[in-house]
Design a protein around this motif. Structure first.
Motif, PDB file in Angstrom:
ATOM      1  N   GLU A 192       0.836  -1.092   0.085  1.00  0.00           N
ATOM      2  CA  GLU A 192       0.112   0.134   0.037  1.00  0.00           C
ATOM      3  C   GLU A 192       0.895   1.227   0.065  1.00  0.00           C
ATOM      4  OE1 GLU A 192      -2.649  -0.149   3.395  1.00  0.00           O
ATOM      5  OE2 GLU A 192      -3.668  -1.957   2.679  1.00  0.00           O
ATOM      6  N   ASN A 193       1.958   1.082   0.588  1.00  0.00           N
ATOM      7  CA  ASN A 193       2.999   2.316   0.803  1.00  0.00           C
ATOM      8  C   ASN A 193       3.373   2.459  -0.556  1.00  0.00           C
ATOM      9  OD1 ASN A 193       2.568   2.618   3.604  1.00  0.00           O
ATOM     10  ND2 ASN A 193       4.501   1.310   3.807  1.00  0.00           N
ATOM     11  N   LEU A 194       3.620   1.850  -1.599  1.00  0.00           N
ATOM     12  CA  LEU A 194       3.929   2.021  -2.864  1.00  0.00           C
ATOM     13  C   LEU A 194       3.176   2.691  -3.655  1.00  0.00           C
ATOM     14  CD1 LEU A 194       6.158  -1.056  -4.183  1.00  0.00           C
ATOM     15  CD2 LEU A 194       6.812   1.319  -3.994  1.00  0.00           C
ATOM     16  N   ALA A 195       1.936   2.120  -3.427  1.00  0.00           N
ATOM     17  CA  ALA A 195       0.759   2.678  -4.050  1.00  0.00           C
ATOM     18  C   ALA A 195       0.612   4.209  -4.061  1.00  0.00           C
ATOM     19  CB  ALA A 195      -0.484   2.168  -3.836  1.00  0.00           C
ATOM     20  N   THR A 196       0.969   4.645  -2.567  1.00  0.00           N
ATOM     21  CA  THR A 196       0.814   5.886  -2.341  1.00  0.00           C
ATOM     22  C   THR A 196       1.785   6.908  -2.790  1.00  0.00           C
ATOM     23  OG1 THR A 196       0.092   5.599   0.191  1.00  0.00           O
ATOM     24  CG2 THR A 196       1.180   7.447  -0.154  1.00  0.00           C
ATOM     25  N   MET A 197       3.133   6.243  -3.118  1.00  0.00           N
ATOM     26  CA  MET A 197       4.010   6.903  -3.730  1.00  0.00           C
ATOM     27  C   MET A 197       3.744   7.033  -5.239  1.00  0.00           C
ATOM     28  SD  MET A 197       7.004   5.121  -1.624  1.00  0.00           S
ATOM     29  CE  MET A 197       8.270   5.444  -2.864  1.00  0.00           C
ATOM     30  N   THR A 198       3.374   6.245  -6.061  1.00  0.00           N
ATOM     31  CA  THR A 198       3.272   6.151  -7.235  1.00  0.00           C
ATOM     32  C   THR A 198       1.949   5.313  -7.997  1.00  0.00           C
ATOM     33  OG1 THR A 198       4.436   5.914  -9.503  1.00  0.00           O
ATOM     34  CG2 THR A 198       4.678   4.245  -7.446  1.00  0.00           C
ATOM     35  N   PRO A 638       2.135  16.803  -2.522  1.00  0.00           N
ATOM     36  CA  PRO A 638       2.052  15.645  -3.291  1.00  0.00           C
ATOM     37  C   PRO A 638       2.836  15.340  -4.409  1.00  0.00           C
ATOM     38  CG  PRO A 638      -0.082  16.825  -2.936  1.00  0.00           C
ATOM     39  CD  PRO A 638       1.066  17.633  -2.550  1.00  0.00           C
ATOM     40  N   GLU A 639       3.434  16.171  -4.998  1.00  0.00           N
ATOM     41  CA  GLU A 639       4.537  16.472  -6.063  1.00  0.00           C
ATOM     42  C   GLU A 639       5.800  15.773  -5.399  1.00  0.00           C
ATOM     43  OE1 GLU A 639       4.134  20.835  -5.689  1.00  0.00           O
ATOM     44  OE2 GLU A 639       2.878  18.790  -5.419  1.00  0.00           O
ATOM     45  N   LEU A 640       6.104  16.005  -4.399  1.00  0.00           N
ATOM     46  CA  LEU A 640       7.328  15.562  -3.840  1.00  0.00           C
ATOM     47  C   LEU A 640       7.226  13.901  -3.468  1.00  0.00           C
ATOM     48  CD1 LEU A 640       8.265  18.184  -1.189  1.00  0.00           C
ATOM     49  CD2 LEU A 640       9.891  17.448  -2.962  1.00  0.00           C
ATOM     50  N   ILE A 641       6.303  13.494  -3.074  1.00  0.00           N
ATOM     51  CA  ILE A 641       5.711  12.207  -2.870  1.00  0.00           C
ATOM     52  C   ILE A 641       5.627  11.321  -4.154  1.00  0.00           C
ATOM     53  CG2 ILE A 641       4.088  10.722  -1.830  1.00  0.00           C
ATOM     54  CD1 ILE A 641       3.133  12.835  -0.031  1.00  0.00           C
ATOM     55  N   ALA A 642       5.284  12.115  -5.376  1.00  0.00           N
ATOM     56  CA  ALA A 642       5.025  11.185  -6.361  1.00  0.00           C
ATOM     57  C   ALA A 642       6.408  11.282  -7.287  1.00  0.00           C
ATOM     58  CB  ALA A 642       3.920  12.071  -7.171  1.00  0.00           C
ATOM     59  N   LYS A 680      -2.458  10.347   3.533  1.00  0.00           N
ATOM     60  CA  LYS A 680      -3.333  11.449   3.909  1.00  0.00           C
ATOM     61  C   LYS A 680      -3.253  12.612   2.915  1.00  0.00           C
ATOM     62  CE  LYS A 680      -3.678  10.481   8.946  1.00  0.00           C
ATOM     63  NZ  LYS A 680      -3.449  10.807  10.300  1.00  0.00           N
ATOM     64  N   VAL A 681      -2.052  12.811   2.687  1.00  0.00           N
ATOM     65  CA  VAL A 681      -1.816  13.819   1.652  1.00  0.00           C
ATOM     66  C   VAL A 681      -2.376  13.697   0.336  1.00  0.00           C
ATOM     67  CG1 VAL A 681      -0.012  15.106   0.551  1.00  0.00           C
ATOM     68  CG2 VAL A 681       0.317  14.831   2.785  1.00  0.00           C
ATOM     69  N   THR A 682      -2.120  12.378  -0.040  1.00  0.00           N
ATOM     70  CA  THR A 682      -2.870  11.881  -1.484  1.00  0.00           C
ATOM     71  C   THR A 682      -4.346  12.206  -1.520  1.00  0.00           C
ATOM     72  OG1 THR A 682      -0.876  10.466  -1.563  1.00  0.00           O
ATOM     73  CG2 THR A 682      -2.907  10.274  -3.177  1.00  0.00           C
ATOM     74  N   LYS A 683      -5.087  11.797  -0.271  1.00  0.00           N
ATOM     75  CA  LYS A 683      -6.365  11.892  -0.227  1.00  0.00           C
ATOM     76  C   LYS A 683      -6.797  13.487  -0.326  1.00  0.00           C
ATOM     77  CE  LYS A 683      -6.880   7.810   2.157  1.00  0.00           C
ATOM     78  NZ  LYS A 683      -7.337   7.200   3.814  1.00  0.00           N
ATOM     79  N   GLY A 684      -6.130  14.220   0.194  1.00  0.00           N
ATOM     80  CA  GLY A 684      -6.201  15.799   0.106  1.00  0.00           C
ATOM     81  C   GLY A 684      -6.934  16.360   1.600  1.00  0.00           C
ATOM     82  N   ILE A 685      -6.853  17.971   1.591  1.00  0.00           N
ATOM     83  CA  ILE A 685      -7.295  18.619   2.571  1.00  0.00           C
ATOM     84  C   ILE A 685      -8.679  18.364   2.786  1.00  0.00           C
ATOM     85  CG2 ILE A 685      -7.456  20.670   1.158  1.00  0.00           C
ATOM     86  CD1 ILE A 685      -6.170  20.325   4.727  1.00  0.00           C
ATOM     87  N   SER A 686      -9.656  17.872   1.800  1.00  0.00           N
ATOM     88  CA  SER A 686     -10.885  17.963   2.021  1.00  0.00           C
ATOM     89  C   SER A 686     -11.357  16.881   2.743  1.00  0.00           C
ATOM     90  CB  SER A 686     -11.727  17.832   0.541  1.00  0.00           C
ATOM     91  OG  SER A 686     -11.035  16.437   0.112  1.00  0.00           O
ATOM     92  N   LYS A 687     -10.465  15.884   3.272  1.00  0.00           N
ATOM     93  CA  LYS A 687     -10.859  14.908   4.191  1.00  0.00           C
ATOM     94  C   LYS A 687     -10.326  15.203   5.606  1.00  0.00           C
ATOM     95  CE  LYS A 687     -11.921  12.464   0.598  1.00  0.00           C
ATOM     96  NZ  LYS A 687     -13.501  11.730   0.553  1.00  0.00           N
ATOM     97  N   VAL A 688      -9.806  16.418   5.795  1.00  0.00           N
ATOM     98  CA  VAL A 688      -9.255  16.700   6.882  1.00  0.00           C
ATOM     99  C   VAL A 688     -10.308  17.532   7.953  1.00  0.00           C
ATOM    100  CG1 VAL A 688      -7.466  18.207   8.101  1.00  0.00           C
ATOM    101  CG2 VAL A 688      -6.913  16.657   6.112  1.00  0.00           C
TER     102      VAL A 688
END
Length: 788
Positions: A192-198, A638-642, A680-688
């Motif tokens: 799942e962590n890889l899916a977060t990254m790319t 997000p672009e740093l993570i990706a 969490k970053v990938t899901k976005g601020i709308s989820k916070v």
């Protein structure tokens, strides 16, 4: 009684019954006191207090009792007390959309609510006693009355990934059978962590698999060692079993001992080490083969190259656009590629004015999506329609790359939106030199004029300034410690002026491959000249250490100030400090510098309470995009993570995170584990969920800064930084006075003299171990010193 004989001693009289009762009570009090001390020693917040303050905390503890079914704290209510469970059990419940669910249980030795000692924030869960429960309680008012909040010592959040220039060592790919490919594919897809990254599409999966190689591992072999700096590889288990062990106190050299705790096991088809693919960070655990095993391996370099292939295809597409611009015909293929990499994406909305007839112009536009009207003297003379799917693109403003002529037409967006790639003349000149000179050189068949490299030339301190020698300085005391070395206050013997001397271990620099990064930090500091950025005076080069001599900011760190003074949630303070960051970023971005490591720990206060941005270790001179993943995980965009490349838009993302943190006491995507932050970053601020103090205009500003698409962030839109200054949250803020230091700071630190260290809490024992430097003889540091 005979001579020389001694009489037997008389037995002491039996104490009265009431005295024996006193002794028992005293013993009971001592036992309870020791229990309090033992419990408090286990609490992270208490570990931030000097040891000699622990007895004071113990005295402040109240004994309290709860019966089965009693609600100890209620989710959503403001908390003002911290609890340590002595005995009994409690259940932890969280309200979700599906209703209230139990998420954990507590027992003797557990604690909860420690943040309530520092700030007023809503409880994040409901805690109910399931048995008779005895606890110790400390209330915030008592904690602060004793001044304990002022004595807390906070470990700064560490940045990651900076400056690593040592390529990870890869091996030739190993041939793979269909079964091997199936095992690796399943392992990658289930991580799942890889899916977060790319995005793990079939093309990327195939590329990852193609470069992986096989390694045999013996039983008992440590494939990863906790604390190891050489963390470059990700592993998929083909056969055998691995144990993951953690010991917070173990050194990298002695990670396997009886105190190691097995926290997980990885069987065939499992994988580990994915964080190493993202950036440089010391290993967080030890992984040992429980049996003979076989693993498939990929290194960070190969992984990043595969991710960057998408960027590479984009650059090629942009070059094709540039091939259609006639005034760029004189450019060589590699020069066009440089220009393509420097193009910045901008989005416009319907009726936006892109170009105004009669105004000076310095921007060149490639529109690849949208429709615009070209207007001359109030009449529409053409309509341009661009569609990326069909490859139809349009150009306007290209003459702005040549000279500062006034615009001959107006361009207005006609469609719902329009997307353009943009380049300004100054960026072009910094990259290649003036376009007019390049065209003339090509026409005359001569070599291009020599270009001045930005950074090294611009990053020179004035030669006529008063020079400061290291021998003329005397140490005053310690300001802070980090993984690199220490920052100390030093006094100039002749003038009495004090300075902050930042010392960095050369052994650590070479060990982590940060030579280029350190030189870059010096040049960037020399390129800046702002009230809102710490000033560099000199750099020194010692046998084992490099030194930056900086202006001192004796008001202390904003991070510690907010915690100790309880400033979280104050709009007045937050606006004042974020405005200082806006000015610092504006200054840096004008010089094509991306900062990349904003956080309260990197913001210092002057003795008047004004803000200074410090630590340029991760800053970089960039035209267009850069691809190094670095920063502090809580603040990652997000672009740093990706790893898809980033521009100065990452700095505006970090401003959004900072604003949220100063208003709430925590960053919006907070987690103890980096990968959970990134998810969490990938899901976005709308989820916070925003706390009540951040409703309305404050919430809107944060949402406008924390857009997952970099070009949608408020200062990246037409209008730039003015979009922040004109935002409603700053409606009554005097930006002009703030820029000239004309505003009175909302908090003025107590600074008694130029030698006053009271706003810093640093301990010698926090200083890093000495890492001996052996000069490699390549002269990497020869230009570092400005004085001796």
């Amino acid at each position: 009684m005979g001579c020389g004989a001694s009489a037997a001693p008389e037995a002491p009289p039996e104490p009265p019954a009431h005295d024996r009762s006193k002794d028992k009570k005293a013993d009971g009090r001592l036992e309870e006191y020791q229990a309090r001390m033992k419990f408090l020693d286990q609490v992270p917040l208490m570990k931030r207090l000097p040891k000699d303050e622990h007895p004071i905390v113990a005295e402040a503890c109240e004994a309290c009792e709860f019966q089965p079914g009693d609600t100890i704290i209620q989710q959503g209510n403001s908390g003002d007390a911290f609890y340590v469970v002595r005995s009994g059990e409690a259940s932890v419940h969280v309200n979700t959309n599906a209703g209230r669910e139990q998420v954990a249980s507590l027992k003797g030795g557990d604690y909860f609510g420690e943040n309530a000692l520092l700030r007023d924030e809503p409880r994040t869960a409901t805690i109910i006693a399931t048995t008779r429960l005895l606890a110790f309680r400390i209330r915030r008012d008592k904690f602060q009355e004793l001044g304990l909040n002022l004595k807390l010592q906070f470990a700064n959040r560490k940045a990651v990934g900076g400056g690593m220039k040592m390529p990870s060592k890869s091996k030739p790919p190993t041939p793979k059978s269909p079964d091997d490919i199936e095992l690796i594919t399943t392992a990658l897809q289930s991580n799942e962590n890889l899916a977060t990254m790319t995005t793990l599409d079939s093309a990327r999966l195939q590329s990852f698999i193609e470069v992986m190689w096989k390694e045999e591992v013996q039983a008992g072999e440590r494939i990863i060692v906790e604390g190891d700096l050489q963390a470059d590889y990700f592993y998929v288990v083909a056969s055998g079993e691995f144990q993951i062990l953690v010991d917070a106190d173990a050194s990298a050299e002695d990670s396997l001992n009886q105190t190691d705790k097995v926290v997980n096991r990885v069987a065939p088809g499992g994988s580990f080490g994915e964080l190493a693919l993202l950036y440089f960070v010391p290993r967080a655990a030890t992984v040992v083969a429980a049996t003979e095993a076989t693993v498939w391996v990929i290194d960070r370099g190969n992984f990043k190259n595969i991710l960057m292939k998408v960027s590479d295809s984009k650059i090629k597409e942009y070059v094709r656009y540039l091939d259609q611009v006639s005034i760029l015909d004189a450019l060589l293929a590699e020069e066009k590629r440089q220009v393509a990499n420097a193009l910045v994406e901008m989005h416009f909305a319907i009726d936006d004015l892109i170009i105004q007839q009669g105004e000076p112009g310095n921007m060149f536009y490639i529109m690849y999506e949208g429709e615009v009207d070209i207007i001359k003297d109030s009449a529409v003379v053409a309509t341009l329609d661009a569609r990326s799917k069909s490859g139809t693109v349009h150009f306007f403003g290209e003459k702005a790359l040549l000279e500062n002529d006034v615009r001959t037409a107006t361009v207005i967006v006609k469609s719902v939106d329009a997307k353009c790639l943009v380049l300004d003349r100054e960026s072009f000149n910094l990259l290649l030199g003036p376009l007019k000179d390049i065209i003339e050189a090509a026409r005359e068949g001569r070599e291009r004029p020599e270009r001045v490299v930005p950074g090294a030339a611009a990053g020179c301190l004035a030669k006529d300034r008063p020079r400061i020698k290291r021998s003329d300085l005397k140490r005053v005391g310690l300001l802070g410690c980090g993984g690199f070395g220490a920052v100390e206050l030093w006094e100039h013997l002749k003038s009495g002026q004090t300075f902050a001397l930042k010392a960095i271990s050369k052994g650590y620099i070479v060990k982590t491959g940060m030579q280029e990064s350190i030189m870059n930090e010096k040049y960037i500091l020399a390129m800046t000249n702002s009230y809102f950025i710490t000033k560099l005076f000199e750099t020194f080069n010692g046998t084992q250490t490099l030194y930056f001599l900086l202006e001192p900011c004796l008001g202390g760190e904003l991070y510690a100030t907010y915690i100790r003074k309880g400033l979280y949630g104050s709009e007045r303070h937050c606006r004042f400090y974020t405005s200082g960051v806006v000015f610092a970023f504006e200054h840096m971005h004008q010089r094509r510098i991306i900062y990349r490591d904003l956080k309260p720990e990197n913001l210092l206060l002057t003795e008047e309470g004004h803000l200074k941005l410090t630590d340029m270790g991760l800053a970089k001179f960039v035209i267009g995009k850069t691809y190094t993943t670095c920063g502090t995980p809580d603040y990652f965009a997000p672009e740093l993570i990706a790893s898809t490349g980033h521009t100065n838009a990452v700095d505006w993302w970090t401003l959004g995170i900072l604003t949220f943190e100063l208003m709430s006491g925590r960053p919006p995507f907070e987690s103890a584990y980096p990968m959970q932050i990134y998810a969490k970053v990938t899901k976005g601020i709308s989820k916070v969920q925003f706390p009540p103090a951040m409703k309305g205009n404050c919430k809107n500003l944060i949402e406008q800064l924390l857009k997952n698409d970099p070009v949608e962030r408020l200062p990246m839109k037409p209008g730039g930084v003015q979009n922040i200054k004109q935002h409603k949250w700053f409606s009554d803020f005097d930006w002009e006075a703030a820029e000239n230091l004309g505003l009175t700071a909302p908090y003025k630190p107590t600074v008694k003299s130029k030698r006053d260290l009271q706003n810093f809490v640093a301990r010698k024992e926090d200083a890093p171990r000495h890492l001996e430097y052996i000069d490699p003889g390549n002269g990497w540091d020869k230009d570092f010193a400005t004085s001796y």
